[in-house]
Design a protein around this motif. Structure first.
Motif, PDB file in Angstrom:
ATOM      1  N   LYS A 232       2.914  -3.835  -3.738  1.00  0.00           N
ATOM      2  CA  LYS A 232       3.739  -3.966  -2.582  1.00  0.00           C
ATOM      3  C   LYS A 232       4.946  -2.706  -2.760  1.00  0.00           C
ATOM      4  CE  LYS A 232       3.750  -8.629  -1.534  1.00  0.00           C
ATOM      5  NZ  LYS A 232       4.385 -10.217  -1.823  1.00  0.00           N
ATOM      6  N   LYS A 233       5.404  -2.478  -3.934  1.00  0.00           N
ATOM      7  CA  LYS A 233       6.402  -1.564  -4.133  1.00  0.00           C
ATOM      8  C   LYS A 233       5.563  -0.167  -3.335  1.00  0.00           C
ATOM      9  CE  LYS A 233       9.149  -1.863  -7.593  1.00  0.00           C
ATOM     10  NZ  LYS A 233       9.170  -1.987  -9.329  1.00  0.00           N
ATOM     11  N   ALA A 236       5.613  -0.031   0.550  1.00  0.00           N
ATOM     12  CA  ALA A 236       6.791  -0.251   1.116  1.00  0.00           C
ATOM     13  C   ALA A 236       6.756   0.986   2.290  1.00  0.00           C
ATOM     14  CB  ALA A 236       7.872  -0.164   0.078  1.00  0.00           C
ATOM     15  N   GLY A 237       7.196   0.676   3.356  1.00  0.00           N
ATOM     16  CA  GLY A 237       7.351   1.624   4.339  1.00  0.00           C
ATOM     17  C   GLY A 237       6.214   2.303   4.999  1.00  0.00           C
ATOM     18  N   THR A 238       5.089   1.999   4.601  1.00  0.00           N
ATOM     19  CA  THR A 238       3.735   2.441   5.127  1.00  0.00           C
ATOM     20  C   THR A 238       2.979   1.579   6.388  1.00  0.00           C
ATOM     21  OG1 THR A 238       2.420   1.395   3.559  1.00  0.00           O
ATOM     22  CG2 THR A 238       3.259   3.749   2.992  1.00  0.00           C
ATOM     23  N   THR A 241      -0.194  -4.104   4.757  1.00  0.00           N
ATOM     24  CA  THR A 241       0.152  -5.189   4.498  1.00  0.00           C
ATOM     25  C   THR A 241      -0.868  -5.539   3.103  1.00  0.00           C
ATOM     26  OG1 THR A 241       0.150  -5.984   6.777  1.00  0.00           O
ATOM     27  CG2 THR A 241      -0.002  -7.922   5.015  1.00  0.00           C
TER      28      THR A 241
END
Lengths: 454, 338
Positions: A232-233, A236-238, A241
């Protein structure tokens, strides 16, 4: 997790399935170790689904790590590359862990310097990985995948470029990255997510770019909370899901994963492409990243060597073609009560006895079970309890398939859709009568295929 | 002398080699999957049935005293003996340790009146195991519920011992046995037995059928353990409620209500212990529901329209014969199939 699945009309799981003991604890805490380069590798020309590759080098040629040694033998086939530096020897025959005899190109290391240890790790997974992949064209990516000889690293070893070749009639709207690793014992993909999340994210973005879609989902089972957190980290921002799925076997099977994440059914006898989805294993997308960004072929893979029958279970980064015996020796050898060597996990893996068998691109793990693990009750008659029906993820009637196979009754086998079975083993796992259902279905399928060819 | 030393050396070397061989792991190959769920075996399933039967047996012994004990002993011992005899005749090794013959024996005993003479129990047991089971190939191969085959045979062959009057024994020291069975009392004389007696089981009847609560406890245990499929009792009970309800509506003055239909006779015992026999019931959940519903419908048909007060045995046997057809009708749609 509900919100993740809102847009997909799915519950985050699939119907039926079983809960075998997970037993990931043997190796899930062991960071990936780079095995020292072996003296010799045997590179089988058929490590994948499809046609065998054709040798592209003559014996006695000197090659360095990454040189192409075999050309694809067709569209559904892949190239192969030298996985150590050394001299090509005369082509021989090896027996793979699945029992197939295939020609293989040996490479013998001389005194040349080999890339090893931390340097090899850095070369493969280390360093910076781009997040912006718009400057790569779809064709460029597919060509790079094809040139790198990438196949599905989850175990089935389907040539990856085939999935991403643009198809006008069946456009891909979702790229699904398979990070379930639902087989008990295996932890290779899990360690990859913890230790190499950057190339995985880049690879997933590139796979999306190749298929012309921004909809990229990574499916992880909820028994791997650390991997979920790391991914998840990293994502992030890509726009990627992370879908957290209820742990259940066989979630890592393509059709079940698609069901769990999107609620879509892949038609019988069809491919994920038929519902607009391309599925790739998490380690496979890391290989895609390396192939596209660094123009490096697939030469190494992570293999879990695990089980109560191994002295020191480990996750290893190994060159393809290294003998399995060397892996076992590196992990301290077998324990006294070791009873069964399995290539892959205990549910779908092949038992083998030949320690000279090479690691192939599809070898996700070596599981060694003890006599206690493989203990089985005596086989009794089928009591028609229907438990196999309750667990079959394809919604078949396994006991009828077994019966049809036993009597070579093709009509009965086809009425009960024998060809839909993908041999996940849930039925045989659950069977109170200890019937060898999977084995029977395999023979039954062979009879049906033979009859259809007549 | 030298020879001796040489020999000793050879023996020692041999010994060392054999030790090394012993130390080496023995690797064998087998088809996948390499793990199996050892908690669930044919034997544990049968053991579950025995556990589930224990409240029923306990109530039977409490209500019918020695009659129950004798009938149980006769049926279980005869079933085990029959299993041994007939499997031996087929040249198979004895299959007593799967407990299935013991289960058949207990269910058979529980479905007979306590006053049935000993030879009836023996004949029923040998018919159950021989004609009901072994003749088809033993465990898992039979078409009809073995216990019901045995019971059906003695019911016709010894009508007086198993007919309505067979359930009453005026000389009995046990109160329950001097009464008519509730179903019969109603059918013949319109006498209504209070629901509480039907619930606790202080009435006359076949040994295992009188207590609704005992059948419910055992049956729920079976369903929770998934040894019995809940779809079958749900189908039976659901259908009886619907059909019994309709019968009540059509004939509102009848005192024999839906609840009497549910708690009286062998309905609950049949729904949980007899109809759920996996061997003789369908494979798929949908098939099991159809099977249960069919059994319930036949029970009500026989109870309301036939000369018999009770219909569980015939209903189960009829549905057993339809099981292959139900399996054929309910081939499930595979994932992604049409």
């Amino acid at each position: 997790m509900g919100f993740i699945f809102k847009g997909f009309g799915s519950s985050g799981t699939f119907a039926h399935g079983v809960h075998p003991p997970e037993r990931k604890g043997f190796s899930d805490g062991a960071p990936i170790e780079v095995i020292p380069p072996p003296k010799k590798v045997m590179l089988p020309l058929l490590q994948h689904v499809g046609a065998p590759a054709k040798p592209a080098v003559k014996p006695k040629t000197d090659v360095v790590l990454g040189d192409k040694i075999a050309e694809p033998g067709g569209f559904v086939s892949t190239a192969h590359h030298a996985t150590i530096s050394g001299k090509v020897m005369k082509t021989g025959i090896v027996t793979l862990t699945n029992g197939r005899h295939v020609p293989a190109i040996p490479i013998k290391a001389g005194n040349e310097e080999q890339l090893s240890g931390q340097a090899l790790w850095e070369d493969i997974f280390g360093g910076e990985w781009p997040r912006d992949v718009d400057n790569y064209s779809s064709k460029e990516i597919v060509d790079a995948i094809s040139a790198a000889g990438i196949v599905g690293l989850g175990g089935a070893a389907f040539p990856t470029h085939v999935k991403f070749v643009p198809n006008e009639k069946k456009p891909v709207h979702t790229v699904l990255v398979n990070a379930c690793e639902c087989e008990p014992y295996l932890t290779a993909d899990y360690r990859m997510m913890l230790e190499a999340s950057a190339p995985i994210i880049t690879g997933a973005l590139l796979a999306g770019r190749a298929a012309n879609t921004k909809n990229i989902i990574i499916g992880i089972e909820d028994n791997k909370p650390k991997a979920v957190e790391v991914m998840k980290k990293a994502a992030a921002g890509t726009g990627i899901t992370i879908a957290v799925l209820k742990t259940k076997y066989p979630q890592g099977s393509e059709k079940q994963l698609i069901m769990a994440v999107t609620g879509k059914e892949v038609p019988l006898g069809g491919l994920p492409l038929d519902v607009g989805i391309a599925v790739s294993n998490v380690s496979t997308v890391a290989a895609i990243a390396r192939a596209v960004v660094r123009k490096k072929p697939l030469t190494h893979r992570v293999v879990t060597v695990t089980g109560a029958g191994i002295k020191n279970p480990k996750n290893l980064l190994v060159p393809i073609g290294i003998s399995i015996g060397e892996l076992i020796e590196y992990c301290g050898g077998l324990t006294k009560d070791a009873a069964r060597l399995i290539s892959g996990g205990p549910m779908m893996g092949f038992a083998f006895a030949n320690l000279d068998a090479p690691v192939t691109k599809g070898t996700s793990g070596i599981t060694v079970l003890t006599h206690k693990d493989v203990q089985k009750e005596d086989e009794t008659n089928c009591v028609r309890c229907g438990r196999c029906v309750d667990v079959c993820p394809m919604n078949l009637v396994p006991t009828k398939l077994a019966l049809a196979s036993r009597h070579k009754d093709i009509e009965l086998a086809e009425r009960y859709n024998i060809m839909a079975c993908f041999e996940c083993g849930s039925c045989a796992y659950a069977c109170p009568a200890s019937l060898p259902i999977v084995q029977l279905v395999r023979t039954g399928k062979a009879v049906v295929i033979a009859a259809s060819k007549k | 002398m030298a020879n001796d030393i040489q020999q000793a050396e050879v023996v020692e070397t041999l010994h060392a080699t054999s030790l090394r061989v012993q130390d080496a792991p023995v690797i064998h190959v087998a088809p996948s999957p390499h793990l199996s769920n050892t908690d669930q075996t044919t034997r544990t399933m049968m053991r579950d049935v025995l556990i589930a039967l224990s409240p029923v047996v306990a109530v039977a012994v409490y209500v019918f005293k020695m009659y129950a004990v004798t009938q149980l002993a006769v049926c279980v011992i005869s079933c085990l003996a029959a299993e041994m005899l007939f499997t031996g005749m087929r040249g198979r090794k004895a299959s007593l340790c799967d407990y299935s013959a013991a289960v058949t024996g207990i269910i058979l005993a529980m479905s007979l009146p306590g006053t049935a003479p000993w030879y009836v129990g023996i004949i029923a047991s040998f018919t159950a195991i021989g004609i009901g089971k072994i003749i088809f190939g033993g465990l898992g191969m039979n078409i009809f519920n073995p216990a019901m085959v045995g019971r059906a045979f003695v019911m016709i062959a010894f009508a007086s011992a198993l007919g309505a009057s067979g359930y009453q024994d005026a000389k009995s020291a046990v109160d329950a046995i001097t009464q008519a069975t509730p179903m019969d009392a109603f059918k013949q004389g319109g006498v209504i037995v209070p629901l509480s007696s039907l619930f606790w089981g202080t009435t006359n009847g076949s040994l295992g059928e009188t207590s609704a609560i005992a059948c419910l406890i055992g049956g729920l245990y079976l369903c929770i353990r998934r040894t019995a499929s809940w779809e079958i009792p749900a189908g039976v009970i659901g259908t009886v409620i619907v059909l019994g309800g309709i019968a009540n509506l059509l004939n509102p003055e009848s005192q024999w209500t839906v609840l009497h239909h549910l708690l009286g006779g062998a309905l609950l015992f049949g729904a949980f212990f007899i109809a759920t026999d996996p061997v003789t019931s369908p494979l798929t959940p949908k098939g099991k529901l159809i099977f249960g519903a069919g059994t319930g419908a036949f029970i009500m048909l026989l109870r309301i329209f036939s000369g018999y007060p009770e219909g569980v045995m015939f209903a189960v046997l009829i549905m057993n014969s339809l099981t292959p057809l139900i399996n054929r009708w309910t081939v499930p749609r595979p994932l992604g199939g049409k």
